[in-house]
Design a protein around this motif. Structure first.
Motif, PDB file in Angstrom:
ATOM      1  N   GLY A  50      24.452   6.745 -59.411  1.00  8.16           N
ATOM      2  CA  GLY A  50      23.618   5.516 -59.060  1.00  8.16           C
ATOM      3  C   GLY A  50      22.102   6.039 -58.389  1.00  8.16           C
ATOM      4  N   PRO A  51      20.948   4.996 -58.186  1.00  6.97           N
ATOM      5  CA  PRO A  51      19.986   5.437 -57.520  1.00  6.97           C
ATOM      6  C   PRO A  51      20.404   5.590 -56.156  1.00  6.97           C
ATOM      7  N   PRO A  52      20.047   6.699 -55.398  1.00  2.00           N
ATOM      8  CA  PRO A  52      20.402   7.126 -53.944  1.00  2.00           C
ATOM      9  C   PRO A  52      20.037   6.042 -53.122  1.00  2.00           C
ATOM     10  N   ALA A  53      18.672   5.424 -53.342  1.00  2.35           N
ATOM     11  CA  ALA A  53      18.113   4.561 -52.408  1.00  2.35           C
ATOM     12  C   ALA A  53      18.767   3.237 -52.421  1.00  2.35           C
ATOM     13  N   ILE A  54      19.257   2.998 -53.625  1.00  6.09           N
ATOM     14  CA  ILE A  54      19.929   1.462 -53.786  1.00  6.09           C
ATOM     15  C   ILE A  54      21.496   1.535 -53.137  1.00  6.09           C
ATOM     16  N   MET A  55      22.078   2.820 -53.513  1.00  4.69           N
ATOM     17  CA  MET A  55      23.136   2.898 -52.742  1.00  4.69           C
ATOM     18  C   MET A  55      23.051   2.890 -51.424  1.00  4.69           C
ATOM     19  N   SER A  56      22.322   3.586 -50.896  1.00  8.60           N
ATOM     20  CA  SER A  56      22.059   3.441 -49.497  1.00  8.60           C
ATOM     21  C   SER A  56      21.884   2.132 -49.032  1.00  8.60           C
ATOM     22  N   PHE A  57      20.951   1.499 -49.555  1.00  8.47           N
ATOM     23  CA  PHE A  57      20.874   0.103 -49.196  1.00  8.47           C
ATOM     24  C   PHE A  57      22.245  -0.794 -49.047  1.00  8.47           C
ATOM     25  N   VAL A  58      22.835  -0.693 -50.085  1.00 10.04           N
ATOM     26  CA  VAL A  58      24.020  -1.341 -50.240  1.00 10.04           C
ATOM     27  C   VAL A  58      25.172  -1.063 -49.457  1.00 10.04           C
ATOM     28  N   PHE A  59      25.331   0.364 -49.132  1.00  8.79           N
ATOM     29  CA  PHE A  59      26.368   1.021 -48.079  1.00  8.79           C
ATOM     30  C   PHE A  59      25.870   0.528 -46.644  1.00  8.79           C
ATOM     31  N   VAL A  60      24.663   0.585 -46.104  1.00  7.80           N
ATOM     32  CA  VAL A  60      24.373  -0.028 -45.023  1.00  7.80           C
ATOM     33  C   VAL A  60      24.484  -1.334 -44.570  1.00  7.80           C
ATOM     34  N   LEU A  61      23.992  -2.106 -45.533  1.00  9.51           N
ATOM     35  CA  LEU A  61      24.312  -3.622 -45.328  1.00  9.51           C
ATOM     36  C   LEU A  61      25.883  -3.914 -45.409  1.00  9.51           C
ATOM     37  N   LEU A  62      26.518  -3.350 -46.149  1.00 12.12           N
ATOM     38  CA  LEU A  62      28.221  -3.821 -46.269  1.00 12.12           C
ATOM     39  C   LEU A  62      28.703  -3.217 -45.182  1.00 12.12           C
ATOM     40  N   PHE A  63      28.261  -1.992 -44.545  1.00 12.39           N
ATOM     41  CA  PHE A  63      28.866  -1.235 -43.259  1.00 12.39           C
ATOM     42  C   PHE A  63      28.390  -1.794 -42.030  1.00 12.39           C
ATOM     43  N   TRP A  64      27.300  -2.488 -41.897  1.00 11.05           N
ATOM     44  CA  TRP A  64      26.817  -3.155 -40.872  1.00 11.05           C
ATOM     45  C   TRP A  64      27.355  -4.480 -40.870  1.00 11.05           C
ATOM     46  N   ILE A  65      27.983  -5.292 -41.872  1.00 16.16           N
ATOM     47  CA  ILE A  65      28.497  -6.553 -41.742  1.00 16.16           C
ATOM     48  C   ILE A  65      29.876  -6.120 -41.251  1.00 16.16           C
ATOM     49  N   VAL A  66      30.350  -5.079 -41.726  1.00 15.66           N
ATOM     50  CA  VAL A  66      31.780  -4.670 -41.320  1.00 15.66           C
ATOM     51  C   VAL A  66      31.894  -4.331 -39.789  1.00 15.66           C
ATOM     52  N   SER A  67      30.659  -3.708 -39.341  1.00 19.31           N
ATOM     53  CA  SER A  67      30.748  -3.333 -37.835  1.00 19.31           C
ATOM     54  C   SER A  67      30.331  -4.525 -37.013  1.00 19.31           C
ATOM     55  N   LEU A  68      29.738  -5.509 -37.439  1.00 24.34           N
ATOM     56  CA  LEU A  68      29.377  -6.869 -37.086  1.00 24.34           C
ATOM     57  C   LEU A  68      30.910  -7.670 -36.629  1.00 24.34           C
ATOM     58  N   SER A  69      31.877  -7.624 -38.008  1.00 22.02           N
ATOM     59  CA  SER A  69      33.162  -8.450 -37.784  1.00 22.02           C
ATOM     60  C   SER A  69      33.858  -7.600 -36.813  1.00 22.02           C
ATOM     61  N   SER A 257      14.933   9.939 -42.415  1.00 19.44           N
ATOM     62  CA  SER A 257      15.211   9.840 -43.860  1.00 19.44           C
ATOM     63  C   SER A 257      16.222   8.983 -44.237  1.00 19.44           C
ATOM     64  N   GLY A 258      17.054   8.586 -43.583  1.00 12.51           N
ATOM     65  CA  GLY A 258      18.051   7.533 -43.577  1.00 12.51           C
ATOM     66  C   GLY A 258      17.350   6.120 -43.688  1.00 12.51           C
ATOM     67  N   PHE A 259      16.400   5.890 -42.811  1.00 15.27           N
ATOM     68  CA  PHE A 259      15.594   4.650 -42.905  1.00 15.27           C
ATOM     69  C   PHE A 259      14.790   4.406 -43.934  1.00 15.27           C
ATOM     70  N   ALA A 260      14.313   5.430 -44.378  1.00 12.40           N
ATOM     71  CA  ALA A 260      13.323   5.551 -45.507  1.00 12.40           C
ATOM     72  C   ALA A 260      14.174   5.149 -46.769  1.00 12.40           C
ATOM     73  N   LEU A 261      15.331   5.808 -47.027  1.00 11.19           N
ATOM     74  CA  LEU A 261      16.170   5.289 -48.069  1.00 11.19           C
ATOM     75  C   LEU A 261      16.641   4.162 -48.083  1.00 11.19           C
ATOM     76  N   PHE A 262      16.983   3.435 -47.063  1.00 11.39           N
ATOM     77  CA  PHE A 262      17.480   1.858 -46.731  1.00 11.39           C
ATOM     78  C   PHE A 262      16.169   1.090 -47.146  1.00 11.39           C
ATOM     79  N   ARG A 263      15.091   1.469 -46.883  1.00  6.26           N
ATOM     80  CA  ARG A 263      13.952   0.451 -47.290  1.00  6.26           C
ATOM     81  C   ARG A 263      13.385   1.035 -48.719  1.00  6.26           C
ATOM     82  N   PHE A 264      14.129   0.946 -49.642  1.00  4.17           N
ATOM     83  CA  PHE A 264      13.776   1.213 -50.737  1.00  4.17           C
ATOM     84  C   PHE A 264      12.337   0.855 -51.508  1.00  4.17           C
ATOM     85  N   TRP A 265      12.237  -0.411 -51.141  1.00  6.54           N
ATOM     86  CA  TRP A 265      11.209  -1.115 -51.626  1.00  6.54           C
ATOM     87  C   TRP A 265       9.810  -0.913 -50.999  1.00  6.54           C
ATOM     88  N   ILE A 266       9.652   0.171 -50.107  1.00  4.94           N
ATOM     89  CA  ILE A 266       8.427   0.618 -49.710  1.00  4.94           C
ATOM     90  C   ILE A 266       7.907   1.872 -50.175  1.00  4.94           C
TER      91      ILE A 266
END
Length: 266
Positions: A50-69, A257-266
């Motif tokens: 899959g597209p690295p930026a999209i996968m990175s965005f999804v991974f960060v969001l899901l991991f972040w919610i898990v860490s929040l929990s 670089s990770g931040f840039a991947l996460f913000r794929f829309w920029i």
């Protein structure tokens, strides 16, 4: 984050609509699904599916919610171990992120600061019956448990990054996740009303000091975030965070670089 509860609230929560005792300690299906989604998206990023930026965005969001929990679960677990059984009835020990939801703290602020500025802020809120906690030290420990969990996650990520070979979107994303955990820990340890750092020292403050803080307490956290938008303060804050991530062995270029991947829309 932790918020004070009352005895009457605890009695209401223990009624017929409360979480059944036998299920109050089990991980919720929602949490398990989030963990599974984080693993799958992380594996896809690792494997180049899959597209690295999209996968990175999804991974960060899901991991972040898990860490929040995990952050909020840590608050609740320490409270439970020190006398507050209300956290069971409220479902806080199930790791269900929906149990920690607070409209402003859980949704608006975390999304704004994560997406717009890359600032990690655990946005959940657990209501603790502080009157049930046995000692002042235990009350402080309840507040400290959350940011210490973020630090523990950061250390695990740093250990994983220690085995990296070369560069890839996966390692960049893991570096950004570590940066978010460090940011969350540092922010939450600040002695500002509404954050865990204030909760750590609050049991040792005099009634006079607490009364003086009370009028500004509901707005203090917003004032802190407003300060973070001041260029000089923002630069100093992020310089300190990058210094901590570098101390953990993560190059700043990986974080960027990770931040840039996460913000794929920029």
């Amino acid at each position: 984050m932790t918020m004070s509860g009352t005895g009457s609230e605890d009695r209401e929560e223990s009624g017929p609509t409360s979480t059944p005792p036998h299920s109050g300690h089990r991980p919720s299906p929602i949490f398990l699904a989030l963990v599974g989604g984080a693993i799958v998206s992380g594996w896809a990023l690792w494997s180049g599916i899959g597209p690295p930026a999209i996968m990175s965005f999804v991974f960060v969001l899901l991991f972040w919610i898990v860490s929040l929990s995990l952050h909020e679960f840590a608050h609740a677990l320490v409270a439970y171990r020190n006398g507050d059984v209300s956290v069971v009835h409220r479902g806080y020990l199930t790791l269900d992120p929906l149990r920690y939801t607070h409209v402003v703290y859980s949704l608006v602020l975390p999304l704004v600061f994560l997406i717009a500025g890359g600032i990690g802020l655990p946005g959940g809120a657990v209501f603790i019956n502080r009157a049930a906690i046995r000692t002042r030290f235990a009350t402080s420990a309840v507040s400290a448990a959350g940011p210490l969990t973020n630090l523990a996650i950061a250390l695990v990520l740093a250990l994983a990054l220690g085995f990296r070979q070369g560069t890839s979107p996966f390692w960049f994303t893991l570096s950004f996740l570590l940066f978010l955990q460090v940011t969350a820990a540092v922010l939450n340890l600040l002695p500002v009303p509404g954050l865990d750092g204030f909760g750590i020292i609050e049991p040792y403050l005099s009634d006079r000091a607490l009364a003086a803080v009370a009028p500004i307490a509901p707005f203090a956290i917003f004032g802190l975030f407003a300060l973070l938008w001041v260029p000089a303060i923002n630069a100093a804050f992020f310089t300190a965070i990058i210094g901590l991530t570098s101390f953990l062995g993560v190059p700043s270029v990986f974080v960027g670089s990770g931040f840039a991947l996460f913000r794929f829309w920029i």
